[in-house]
Design an enzyme around this catalytic site. Structure first.
Site: not given
Ligand code: F6R
Length: 247
Positions: A66, A135, A137
């Protein structure tokens, strides 16, 4: 879904790196799906250590999950910058070897379609690295993202913007829009490695592994994939009913 619980986040990264290297070694094209954020840091550090010890990843190509919309590429928190700094350079890859969605494209819909076409032209993704949001995602597929979604423009949830504000001067500086690979794009990867650490992820991990498969918890949709491994530290695994043996 396989679950591997390690002594801590660094050990989880090392265990995940071993699987990534194994999965890449059996592929001829060698295409890696790249997550940003804090979670995969130990995994990239472990891969970089393997490269220093002699592993050759120079032919690996990658696709980031992303990118924010509205941040210049040169911004230190753009995923273009982060992927170059934290992934390509340490792994000895040319920056062009890892594509990142064009968050500054005048037409995000065409940019998203071009990204899908580039993944297909590369022969698809061999190993997709994922983190998970509190959440649930994956990528920036927030709760409610359709199972069949492909790379597209999305609006970030406030909780995601708040979580990511730790990388910015203030919450106002965190973009509200992004381009993300879709759920369906992610599920087409031949192998998926999800890495999570810390208590804040425990509930999302539990719901993804032991809860119903639902678009309200995007990571639960991974249950339908045939090669998914979760690498957890004890805190992220703490709400699971049965905690597997440590690796
Ligand atoms: C990053 C992404 C997100 C992160 C998620 C967790 O490219 O796509 O899905 O993997 O927000 O973020 P962290 O690892 O910073 O807790």
């Amino acid at each position: 879904m396989r679950i591997v619980v390690s002594a801590g986040p660094e050990e989880a990264g090392e265990a995940a790196a071993r699987l990534v290297l194994q999965r890449l070694s059996v592929s001829s094209g060698r295409v890696l799906g790249v997550a940003t954020g804090s979670s995969p840091g130990p995994l990239y550090r472990a891969l970089a250590a393997s490269v220093r010890a002699g592993a050759d990843l120079s032919d690996v190509r990658g696709f980031a999950l992303d990118e924010y919309i509205g941040l210049p590429r040169e911004h230190p928190q753009s995923y273009h910058s982060i992927v170059e700094r934290d992934v390509a350079m340490p792994l000895g890859l040319r920056p062009e070897a890892i594509l990142v969605p064009e968050g500054q494209a005048p037409d995000p819909t065409s940019a998203a379609a071009a990204y899908e076409a580039a993944i297909a032209a590369a022969g698809g993704i061999d190993v997709q690295i994922l983190g998970i949001g509190t959440n649930g995602h994956i990528g920036f597929n927030e709760p409610g993202s359709p199972r069949g979604s492909r790379t597209r423009m999305v609006r970030l949830e406030e909780s995601t913007r708040r979580a990511n504000s730790r990388f910015f001067r203030s919450l106002d500086d965190v973009p509200t829009l992004a381009i993300t690979q879709g759920v369906s794009t992610i599920l087409e990867a031949r192998s998926i490695v999800l890495i999570a650490s810390g208590e804040a992820k425990a509930s999302a991990v539990r719901r993804s592994v032991q809860g119903a498969t639902t678009e309200d918890m995007p990571a639960s949709l991974l249950q339908g994939h045939r090669d998914v491994t979760l690498f957890l530290d004890p805190a992220a695994a703490s709400l699971l009913d049965r905690v597997p043996a440590k690796a």
